[in-house]
Design an enzyme around this catalytic site. Sequence first.
Site, PDB file in Angstrom:
ATOM      1  N   PHE A  36      12.118 -22.178 -46.030  1.00 17.98           N
ATOM      2  CA  PHE A  36      11.295 -23.224 -46.646  1.00 17.98           C
ATOM      3  C   PHE A  36      11.633 -23.225 -48.128  1.00 17.98           C
ATOM      4  CE2 PHE A  36       7.190 -24.161 -48.804  1.00 17.98           C
ATOM      5  CZ  PHE A  36       6.764 -25.303 -48.152  1.00 17.98           C
ATOM      6  N   LEU A  52      10.990 -24.830 -51.567  1.00 17.32           N
ATOM      7  CA  LEU A  52      10.170 -25.686 -52.424  1.00 17.32           C
ATOM      8  C   LEU A  52      10.349 -25.299 -53.895  1.00 17.32           C
ATOM      9  CD1 LEU A  52       7.815 -27.819 -52.435  1.00 17.32           C
ATOM     10  CD2 LEU A  52       6.223 -25.908 -52.233  1.00 17.32           C
ATOM     11  N   ALA A  79       9.845 -24.904 -61.605  1.00 16.46           N
ATOM     12  CA  ALA A  79       8.777 -25.509 -60.790  1.00 16.46           C
ATOM     13  C   ALA A  79       8.341 -24.517 -59.721  1.00 16.46           C
ATOM     14  CB  ALA A  79       9.266 -26.809 -60.148  1.00 16.46           C
ATOM     15  N   SER A 120       4.502 -22.554 -59.718  1.00 15.82           N
ATOM     16  CA  SER A 120       3.107 -22.990 -59.549  1.00 15.82           C
ATOM     17  C   SER A 120       3.007 -24.510 -59.715  1.00 15.82           C
ATOM     18  CB  SER A 120       2.213 -22.310 -60.595  1.00 15.82           C
ATOM     19  OG  SER A 120       2.351 -20.918 -60.531  1.00 15.82           O
ATOM     20  N   GLU A 175       3.214 -18.630 -52.237  1.00 16.16           N
ATOM     21  CA  GLU A 175       2.361 -19.648 -51.596  1.00 16.16           C
ATOM     22  C   GLU A 175       1.102 -19.909 -52.436  1.00 16.16           C
ATOM     23  OE1 GLU A 175       2.062 -19.816 -47.351  1.00 16.16           O
ATOM     24  OE2 GLU A 175       3.849 -18.571 -47.123  1.00 16.16           O
TER      25      GLU A 175
HETATM   26  C1  LIG Z   1       8.897 -12.452 -52.702  1.00 16.26           C
HETATM   27  C2  LIG Z   1       8.770 -13.933 -52.907  1.00 16.26           C
HETATM   28  C3  LIG Z   1       9.095 -14.803 -51.864  1.00 16.26           C
HETATM   29  C4  LIG Z   1       9.024 -16.182 -52.064  1.00 16.26           C
HETATM   30  N1  LIG Z   1       9.418 -17.031 -51.050  1.00 16.26           N
HETATM   31  C5  LIG Z   1       9.435 -18.377 -51.273  1.00 16.26           C
HETATM   32  C6  LIG Z   1       9.957 -19.285 -50.275  1.00 16.26           C
HETATM   33  O1  LIG Z   1      10.345 -18.876 -49.166  1.00 16.26           O
HETATM   34  N2  LIG Z   1      10.022 -20.602 -50.573  1.00 16.26           N
HETATM   35  C7  LIG Z   1       9.603 -21.097 -51.777  1.00 16.26           C
HETATM   36  O2  LIG Z   1       9.694 -22.303 -51.966  1.00 16.26           O
HETATM   37  N3  LIG Z   1       9.122 -20.268 -52.747  1.00 16.26           N
HETATM   38  C8  LIG Z   1       9.034 -18.933 -52.520  1.00 16.26           C
HETATM   39  N4  LIG Z   1       8.557 -18.079 -53.492  1.00 16.26           N
HETATM   40  C9  LIG Z   1       8.181 -18.635 -54.795  1.00 16.26           C
HETATM   41  C10 LIG Z   1       6.687 -18.568 -55.077  1.00 16.26           C
HETATM   42  O3  LIG Z   1       5.987 -19.521 -54.331  1.00 16.26           O
HETATM   43  C11 LIG Z   1       6.538 -18.712 -56.602  1.00 16.26           C
HETATM   44  O4  LIG Z   1       7.004 -17.506 -57.172  1.00 16.26           O
HETATM   45  C12 LIG Z   1       5.096 -18.985 -56.995  1.00 16.26           C
HETATM   46  O5  LIG Z   1       4.728 -20.290 -56.628  1.00 16.26           O
HETATM   47  C13 LIG Z   1       4.897 -18.788 -58.496  1.00 16.26           C
HETATM   48  O6  LIG Z   1       5.836 -19.529 -59.197  1.00 16.26           O
HETATM   49  P1  LIG Z   1       6.678 -18.836 -60.390  1.00 16.26           P
HETATM   50  O7  LIG Z   1       7.284 -17.594 -59.865  1.00 16.26           O
HETATM   51  O8  LIG Z   1       7.570 -19.863 -60.973  1.00 16.26           O
HETATM   52  O9  LIG Z   1       5.573 -18.411 -61.417  1.00 16.26           O
HETATM   53  P2  LIG Z   1       4.876 -19.354 -62.499  1.00 16.26           P
HETATM   54  O10 LIG Z   1       4.627 -20.712 -61.946  1.00 16.26           O
HETATM   55  O11 LIG Z   1       5.641 -19.237 -63.785  1.00 16.26           O
HETATM   56  O12 LIG Z   1       3.496 -18.625 -62.657  1.00 16.26           O
HETATM   57  C14 LIG Z   1       3.404 -17.336 -63.293  1.00 16.26           C
HETATM   58  C15 LIG Z   1       1.981 -16.890 -63.246  1.00 16.26           C
HETATM   59  O13 LIG Z   1       1.188 -17.758 -64.019  1.00 16.26           O
HETATM   60  C16 LIG Z   1      -0.139 -17.714 -63.551  1.00 16.26           C
HETATM   61  N5  LIG Z   1      -0.620 -19.087 -63.416  1.00 16.26           N
HETATM   62  C17 LIG Z   1      -0.106 -20.094 -62.692  1.00 16.26           C
HETATM   63  N6  LIG Z   1      -0.829 -21.209 -62.831  1.00 16.26           N
HETATM   64  C18 LIG Z   1      -1.833 -20.901 -63.681  1.00 16.26           C
HETATM   65  C19 LIG Z   1      -2.932 -21.615 -64.231  1.00 16.26           C
HETATM   66  N7  LIG Z   1      -3.114 -22.909 -63.924  1.00 16.26           N
HETATM   67  N8  LIG Z   1      -3.770 -20.976 -65.076  1.00 16.26           N
HETATM   68  C20 LIG Z   1      -3.576 -19.670 -65.405  1.00 16.26           C
HETATM   69  N9  LIG Z   1      -2.561 -18.935 -64.904  1.00 16.26           N
HETATM   70  C21 LIG Z   1      -1.709 -19.543 -64.064  1.00 16.26           C
HETATM   71  C22 LIG Z   1      -0.143 -16.961 -62.224  1.00 16.26           C
HETATM   72  O14 LIG Z   1      -0.571 -15.633 -62.413  1.00 16.26           O
HETATM   73  C23 LIG Z   1       1.316 -16.966 -61.865  1.00 16.26           C
HETATM   74  O15 LIG Z   1       1.657 -15.875 -61.036  1.00 16.26           O
HETATM   75  C24 LIG Z   1       8.588 -16.686 -53.315  1.00 16.26           C
HETATM   76  C25 LIG Z   1       8.240 -15.801 -54.339  1.00 16.26           C
HETATM   77  C26 LIG Z   1       8.332 -14.453 -54.147  1.00 16.26           C
HETATM   78  C27 LIG Z   1       7.958 -13.532 -55.281  1.00 16.26           C
END
Ligand SMILES: Cc1cc2nc3c(=O)[nH]c(=O)nc-3n(C[C@H](O)[C@H](O)[C@H](O)COP(=O)(O)OP(=O)(O)OC[C@H]3O[C@@H](n4cnc5c(N)ncnc54)[C@H](O)[C@@H]3O)c2cc1C
Length: 387
Positions: A126, A128, A133, A135, A364
């Site tokens: 999956f 995304l 991009a 969160s 997620e």
């Molecule tokens: C082991 C692993 C497996 C994954 N597998 C998949 C996959 O199969 N497919 C896929 O599409 N993605 C996958 N992901 C991605 C995952 O969904 C993203 O890492 C997650 O959505 C966070 O995005 P980012 O890492 O860019 O962190 P960022 O978006 O930079 O966020 C960093 C931190 O900011 C904080 N934050 C976020 N929003 C807010 C807010 N509004 N207010 C205050 N604090 C906030 C949270 O603590 C967050 O952890 C995976 C991630 C990991 C670590």
Amino acid sequence: MSDKTYLEWPFFDARHAQLERELDAWASRHVSQQHEADVDAACRQLVRQLGEGGWLHHAIAGAEGGSIDTRAICLIRETLARHNGLADFAFAMQGLGSGAISLHGTAAQRDAYLPRVARGEAIAAFALSEPQAGSDVAAMQCAAVQDGDHYVLNGEKTWISNGGIADFYVVFARTGEQPGARGITAFIIDADTPGFEIAERIQVIAPHPLARLVFRDCRIPATQRIGEAGQGFKVAMSTLDVFRTSVAAAALGFARRALDEALAHATQRKMFGQVLSDFQMTQAKLAQMATGIDAAALLTYRAAWQRDQGRNVTKEAAMAKMTATETAQQVIDAALQMFGGLGVVSEQPVERLYREIRALRIYEGATEVQQLIIARELLRAATTKEA
Ligand SMILES: Cc1cc2nc3c(=O)[nH]c(=O)nc-3n(C[C@H](O)[C@H](O)[C@H](O)COP(=O)(O)OP(=O)(O)OC[C@H]3O[C@@H](n4cnc5c(N)ncnc54)[C@H](O)[C@@H]3O)c2cc1C
């Protein structure tokens, strides 16, 4: 032996308790915890085993268009996570990776992919998230431009579980019908499509296949589009509504295993002329761990049951995911503490759980994102009532 009294809760039908019993016995024989030197090979093998065991049928909607049984998916994830985190991962990704096809695919797409996913012959992913991009999904830049009866994709995806071993990827790309979340479309991309490549493999604290993907003028037939153009965000969110609750269930499995390990250790570790569990401080910790697990389980199976009733679960799934993952982290930390030095020895069950739980609080939708979702739903309901 884990507490199984939750199987008597009214959220479940008799078939659910039977499913858990059968899987628990199967998992003890086939996938009990082991150290995997080659994580790709271990994952491929687990997908094959889960397919041969008939468990992956639960990860997809039936061939005749039957719906996904959320409670079954959650029980399977909880049970597998208790035995082996990588087995849970292998099961979950077959479901998440093919979920958009189960929920929104055409008959031809379902026939082409779902039976192979269920037999463990095709590995799903999956895709995304992007470097800019995570969160903020709507900030995605990976773009698909229609060219006759094809789309041409350019861009990248990162953090993609099963990246490098998947046979196909459900990829979300900007098609620009409207700005932001309303201009995104979902596609199925086979791993051997020219222009698609694995740019980088990513190593994480609980190893599993993970990669950054790149698309360069990657041409795919329009028949590989899932749902209507511009509806990809809805496709992604409805898939996550099912699997977000199941992340909570996996966290529960990790937490239950940690409590089992803690009870076994505390009742036999001698110190100060007693055993560790004779001390009230230990008893207080055990009480808190067990209560936290039950509270998280109630939220998890409420969300799963509610979805199986055909009701919206956006708020309930977010509550379950936030509570179960945060609680499991605390339960596992308390268990590790009871093990003393043994708790930090590599590949001890609690050490492994300590690493395995961490990412569940991030992917997620991180805990902070779940809080926003819950508050948004609360405020929407409050302002609608007022109006
Ligand atoms: C082991 C692993 C497996 C994954 N597998 C998949 C996959 O199969 N497919 C896929 O599409 N993605 C996958 N992901 C991605 C995952 O969904 C993203 O890492 C997650 O959505 C966070 O995005 P980012 O890492 O860019 O962190 P960022 O978006 O930079 O966020 C960093 C931190 O900011 C904080 N934050 C976020 N929003 C807010 C807010 N509004 N207010 C205050 N604090 C906030 C949270 O603590 C967050 O952890 C995976 C991630 C990991 C670590």
